[in-house]
Design a protein around this motif. Sequence first.
Motif, PDB file in Angstrom:
ATOM      1  N   ILE A 100       0.839  -1.206   0.000  1.00 34.87           N
ATOM      2  CA  ILE A 100       0.000   0.000   0.000  1.00 34.87           C
ATOM      3  C   ILE A 100       0.871   1.252   0.000  1.00 34.87           C
ATOM      4  CG2 ILE A 100      -1.682   1.312   1.345  1.00 34.87           C
ATOM      5  CD1 ILE A 100      -2.881  -1.322   2.232  1.00 34.87           C
ATOM      6  N   ILE A 101       1.924   1.255   0.826  1.00 32.59           N
ATOM      7  CA  ILE A 101       2.822   2.418   0.873  1.00 32.59           C
ATOM      8  C   ILE A 101       3.496   2.624  -0.483  1.00 32.59           C
ATOM      9  CG2 ILE A 101       4.952   3.281   1.906  1.00 32.59           C
ATOM     10  CD1 ILE A 101       4.126   1.902   4.506  1.00 32.59           C
ATOM     11  N   LEU A 102       3.903   1.517  -1.130  1.00 31.98           N
ATOM     12  CA  LEU A 102       4.544   1.622  -2.445  1.00 31.98           C
ATOM     13  C   LEU A 102       3.587   2.219  -3.471  1.00 31.98           C
ATOM     14  CD1 LEU A 102       6.979   1.039  -4.246  1.00 31.98           C
ATOM     15  CD2 LEU A 102       6.052  -1.256  -4.644  1.00 31.98           C
TER      16      LEU A 102
ATOM     17  N   GLY B  39      -5.794   6.282 -16.057  1.00 27.87           N
ATOM     18  CA  GLY B  39      -5.666   4.833 -16.053  1.00 27.87           C
ATOM     19  C   GLY B  39      -4.774   4.337 -14.927  1.00 27.87           C
ATOM     20  N   LEU B  40      -3.664   5.057 -14.706  1.00 25.96           N
ATOM     21  CA  LEU B  40      -2.771   4.677 -13.615  1.00 25.96           C
ATOM     22  C   LEU B  40      -3.456   4.858 -12.266  1.00 25.96           C
ATOM     23  CD1 LEU B  40       0.074   3.744 -12.876  1.00 25.96           C
ATOM     24  CD2 LEU B  40       0.780   6.143 -12.833  1.00 25.96           C
ATOM     25  N   ALA B  41      -4.234   5.936 -12.148  1.00 26.15           N
ATOM     26  CA  ALA B  41      -4.943   6.161 -10.891  1.00 26.15           C
ATOM     27  C   ALA B  41      -5.976   5.073 -10.637  1.00 26.15           C
ATOM     28  CB  ALA B  41      -5.617   7.532 -10.919  1.00 26.15           C
ATOM     29  N   VAL B  42      -6.702   4.659 -11.687  1.00 27.57           N
ATOM     30  CA  VAL B  42      -7.688   3.578 -11.529  1.00 27.57           C
ATOM     31  C   VAL B  42      -6.998   2.284 -11.137  1.00 27.57           C
ATOM     32  CG1 VAL B  42      -9.356   2.154 -12.769  1.00 27.57           C
ATOM     33  CG2 VAL B  42      -9.353   4.635 -13.095  1.00 27.57           C
ATOM     34  N   ALA B  43      -5.852   2.012 -11.783  1.00 28.42           N
ATOM     35  CA  ALA B  43      -5.108   0.803 -11.435  1.00 28.42           C
ATOM     36  C   ALA B  43      -4.622   0.867  -9.993  1.00 28.42           C
ATOM     37  CB  ALA B  43      -3.920   0.627 -12.392  1.00 28.42           C
ATOM     38  N   GLY B  44      -4.165   2.080  -9.562  1.00 31.75           N
ATOM     39  CA  GLY B  44      -3.720   2.229  -8.182  1.00 31.75           C
ATOM     40  C   GLY B  44      -4.852   2.016  -7.193  1.00 31.75           C
TER      41      GLY B  44
ATOM     42  N   LEU C 141      -5.605  -1.701  -7.148  1.00 37.11           N
ATOM     43  CA  LEU C 141      -4.585  -2.432  -6.401  1.00 37.11           C
ATOM     44  C   LEU C 141      -4.704  -2.163  -4.901  1.00 37.11           C
ATOM     45  CD1 LEU C 141      -2.100  -4.247  -6.448  1.00 37.11           C
ATOM     46  CD2 LEU C 141      -0.689  -2.213  -6.836  1.00 37.11           C
ATOM     47  N   SER C 142      -4.923  -0.882  -4.555  1.00 39.53           N
ATOM     48  CA  SER C 142      -5.090  -0.551  -3.136  1.00 39.53           C
ATOM     49  C   SER C 142      -6.311  -1.260  -2.555  1.00 39.53           C
ATOM     50  CB  SER C 142      -5.237   0.967  -2.967  1.00 39.53           C
ATOM     51  OG  SER C 142      -4.072   1.633  -3.387  1.00 39.53           O
ATOM     52  N   THR C 143      -7.383  -1.348  -3.348  1.00 41.95           N
ATOM     53  CA  THR C 143      -8.592  -2.024  -2.869  1.00 41.95           C
ATOM     54  C   THR C 143      -8.338  -3.514  -2.635  1.00 41.95           C
ATOM     55  OG1 THR C 143      -9.963  -0.436  -4.076  1.00 41.95           O
ATOM     56  CG2 THR C 143     -11.008  -2.484  -3.394  1.00 41.95           C
TER      57      THR C 143
END
Length: 493
Positions: free
Chosen positions: A16-18, A182-187, A190-192
């Motif tokens: 999550i931190i990464l 797109g990167l934000a959605v992927a982030g 992934l965070s979810t």
Amino acid sequence: MLFSLRHRILLLLSCIILVNLVGAGVTLWYTQRSQELQSGIIDTEVGAVTAAHDLTAELLSQRGYTTYFFLNGDETWLKQMQTHHKAFQDQLAKARNTSLLPGGREILNEIESQYIRYVYAREQVINHYKNNRKDDGARLHWTIRERFHNILDLCDQFRKLHEDSIRMQRTEFILQSQALVGLAVAGIFLSTVVGIWLGWVVFRRVLDPIRDMATGSAQDNTEHLPVDNEVEALGDKLRTLITDVGDVQKQLDASRESLMHSEKLALVGKLAAGVAHSIRNPLTSVKMRLFSLERSLELDDNQREDFEVVSEEISHVESIVKNFLEFARRPKLHPRRQSPSDVVDTSLRLLRHRLESNGIEVHLRRDAKLPEVPLDSDQLKEVFVNLFINACDAMVSGGAITVTEETGLIDPMGEVAVIRIADNGPGIPKDIMDKIFDPFFSTKEEGSGLGLAIARRVVEEHGGWLHVRPGEDGGAVFIIALPGVRRSAWLRS
């Protein structure tokens, strides 16, 4: 080898931190890139487009003076032409300083070369006219027109070159923004996933054993955990997780706002420069024609008054252009006590010829003039003019505009003056009814999308409101409510 519980939680938190660090780094990079792109468009390309418009304006301003000198022999025309000639040379130098594109420099060199030949030929025409060789001057006069249009075409090429550059940079900007989204959605995804995994691990491996121990249902062979320390550590980790997720959302929101703000600034820069200078070009021609007509015609008092009104309104349009360039700054009201009915009459009188030429009938329903209230007549007049022009444009085959004035009580405004402007045109589609007051939204091909937005803002700054609804028999009805004497007292402060 299986990971221990502590290692699993540490691994998930590290993920999550990464993700947060990567998101923050990308956001910082994109913000810097947005600023660089915005600065590049505004400082260079928009400046070059502005210079191109000024260059075209000064070239067009020289048109006609040689003919006027031929007609009446007044050398005042030559002096004015020389003034614009110097201004054109200044704008040409300014364009060289703002244009960084290789193709732009080549076009400017060609403009300068052809303009020198054009000026030389024009001087020969003037000398023919001065020496009373009008036939020779007239023949040569026709030959230099093609050179003039060639120079004008080159100015258009220079402007289009930089406009294409702006569009290319804007396309690049949009592609980068889409990649960031797109990167934000992927982030977020992934965070979810990592958060759900962490929650499952915490519930199954930490909270369930703690609950079992609390209820006394744990097995005898269950490993006893240091409950106090483990719960405290778990609480710290959960608080860290919540804080990190909130930071990611704030960063995404900040990135989205930065993107929208940068895109609007680029659009406003381009739109303001293009619209303002496009308006100034015909204004220059109108001023020149009016000056010529006033000198050549014998006017009676009424006609001279009409000329003065037209001149005043041209100056007023120039003031509007200046205000448009400063759209982001809220205009300051200069109120004085006046009846809104007088402003309505002034607006209709100003647009009388336009309404008549378009076959528009105006019906004014007024039992008596509305009471006097403190208002800024110039800004309120622009509101009415904008609404009348919109109605006129909507009724391309003619129609009727009905203006109804009345007073009443509206909660919580109290006493109000109400002006309804209704037309019998095609009306406003329901799907855009809520968007017409948004800045930069327009259904016209050449519209700026600021007219109704400015109109609503002016009315609201008077303490009132501006609404629209469909007409009972078709068309649209714009309703303006202005506060009465009691509610308008704030304008005197």
